[in-house]
Design an enzyme around this catalytic site. Structure first.
Site, short mmCIF file in Angstrom:
data_model
loop_
_atom_site.label_atom_id
_atom_site.label_comp_id
_atom_site.label_asym_id
_atom_site.label_seq_id
_atom_site.Cartn_x
_atom_site.Cartn_y
_atom_site.Cartn_z
N LYS A 184 0.80 -1.27 0.04
CA LYS A 184 -0.05 -0.07 0.01
C LYS A 184 0.82 1.39 -0.08
O LYS A 184 1.73 1.26 0.89
CB LYS A 184 -0.89 0.07 1.29
CG LYS A 184 -1.95 -1.14 1.27
CD LYS A 184 -2.90 -1.23 2.43
CE LYS A 184 -2.04 -1.56 3.54
NZ LYS A 184 -2.93 -1.68 4.77
N THR A 220 -7.20 9.54 8.39
CA THR A 220 -6.71 8.29 7.87
C THR A 220 -6.66 7.29 9.20
O THR A 220 -6.48 6.12 8.50
CB THR A 220 -5.36 8.88 7.25
OG1 THR A 220 -4.52 9.06 8.74
CG2 THR A 220 -5.02 9.49 6.43
N GLY A 222 -7.58 4.18 10.60
CA GLY A 222 -8.42 2.84 10.41
C GLY A 222 -8.23 2.54 8.87
O GLY A 222 -9.11 1.44 8.51
N THR A 223 -7.85 3.19 7.97
CA THR A 223 -8.05 3.08 6.74
C THR A 223 -7.23 1.84 6.23
O THR A 223 -7.97 1.06 5.32
CB THR A 223 -7.38 4.15 5.73
OG1 THR A 223 -6.02 4.41 6.24
CG2 THR A 223 -8.38 5.57 5.84
N GLY A 224 -6.48 1.42 6.77
CA GLY A 224 -5.66 0.22 6.63
C GLY A 224 -6.66 -1.08 6.78
O GLY A 224 -6.69 -2.11 5.98
N CYS A 225 -7.30 -1.11 8.07
CA CYS A 225 -8.15 -2.12 8.65
C CYS A 225 -9.11 -2.20 7.61
O CYS A 225 -9.69 -3.19 7.18
CB CYS A 225 -8.52 -2.00 10.01
SG CYS A 225 -7.30 -1.63 11.18
#
Length: 254
Positions: A184, A220, A222-225
Site C-alpha cells: 500500500k 486516515t 483505520g483506513t488500512g483495516c
C-alpha cells in the site's frame, strides 16, 4: 442469495471472520472491520486478540487477551457459522500468532493478512518476536498480505524506494508462501498514491497497480483495516482478487 418459498423470502449473507484487536474509538480494528462488512453486505464474526485504549490521536494502552481464548473464539465461530474468508489484523504477541495459526490449521479457509505492526501514531502493536512468527506461520497460509510501506520494510528489512525494490521485497514475501502481496502506497508523497499487487505466477511475478488521487484529509485512522476488510468482503461475495481490491479501493476512497 434470496430464496422464495410461498410468501416467505429468506436472505442469506456470506460469513466472514475478523481476527483483530478492539479499537475503543471505533475507527480501526474489529470495529472498522464490522462496519465495512455490514456496509458491503456480508455477515461479520470476530475473534478479538487484544483490547486497546485509543483514539484518532494515538494508542494510550493495550492488553493482549489469553491465547487460548483467541483460539476458542476462532473455533467457536468457524464450527458454527462456517466462514470461508478470514481477515487477520492486530495479533499483539507471538503466543497469539501461534494460537491463530493452530486454530486456522484445522480448516481450509482463504486468509487475508493485514500485518498490523505499528500504529499511525508510532505505537508498536506487535512484538518483534511475533513479527518473525507471523512470517513463519501465517504468511505461508495467506492468499493476500496487505502491508503498508513501514510494515513491508519491517517484514523484509529491504528498501522500497523504486518499483524494482518493491518487487524484490514482494518476492521475499511470496517466497515465504503467500500467494499475493499488496504493497500500500498511502505513506508516499504526491498528488496520486498507488497500491501495487504482486502475485506469484510460477517463477514469475504478475503486477497490478491501483492508482487514486491523494485525498487531502487527516481522517486516515483505520483506513488500512477498512481496506483489508473490504477486500475480504468483496472476495466473499465472489469477486476475484484483482476486482476485489479495485472495489475495496473505491469503497475506502468514497
Amino acid at each position: 442469495m434470496v430464496t422464495n418459498s410461498g410468501m416467505n423470502t429468506r436472505k442469506s449473507y456470506p460469513v466472514v471472520l475478523s481476527i483483530a484487536g478492539s479499537d475503543s474509538s471505533g475507527g480501526a480494528g474489529i470495529q472498522a472491520d464490522l462496519k465495512a462488512f455490514s456496509a458491503l453486505g456480508v455477515y461479520g464474526a470476530t475473534a478479538i486478540t487484544a483490547i486497546t485504549a485509543q483514539n484518532t490521536l494515538g494508542v494510550h494502552s493495550q492488553f493482549a487477551l489469553d491465547p487460548q481464548l483467541v483460539y476458542d473464539q476462532i473455533i467457536a465461530v468457524v464450527d458454527d457459522l462456517h466462514p470461508r474468508f478470514v481477515k487477520i489484523g492486530m495479533l499483539a504477541n507471538s503466543e497469539i500468532v501461534h494460537a491463530v495459526a493452530k486454530a486456522l490449521g484445522n480448516y481450509d479457509l482463504t486468509v487475508i493478512l493485514d500485518p498490523v505492526i505499528v500504529s499511525t501514531s508510532g505505537h508498536r502493536l506487535l512484538s518483534i518476536e511475533a513479527q518473525q512468527t507471523i512470517k513463519e506461520l501465517l504468511i505461508p497460509i495467506s492468499t493476500l498480505v496487505t502491508p503498508n510501506i513501514p510494515e513491508m520494510k519491517a517484514l523484509t528489512n529491504m528498501p522500497l524506494c523504486s518499483l524494482s525494490e518493491k518487487e524484490l521485497a514482494a518476492r521475499h514475501i511470496l517466497d515465504l508462501g503467500a500467494k499475493a502481496v499488496l504493497i500500500k502506497g498511502g505513506h508516499e508523497q504526491g498528488d496520486t498514491k498507488s497500491d501495487i499487487l504482486f502475485s506469484a505466477s510460477g517463477n514469475d511475478i504478475q503486477t497490478s497497480t491501483f492508482t487514486f488521487e491523494t485525498i487531502p484529509t487527516n481522517n486516515t485512522h483505520g483506513t488500512g483495516c477498512t481496506l483489508s476488510s473490504a477486500i475480504t468482503a468483496y472476495m466473499a461475495r465472489g469477486l476475484d482478487l484483482v476486482d476485489a481490491i479495485r472495489e475495496a479501493k473505491h469503497y475506502v476512497s468514497e
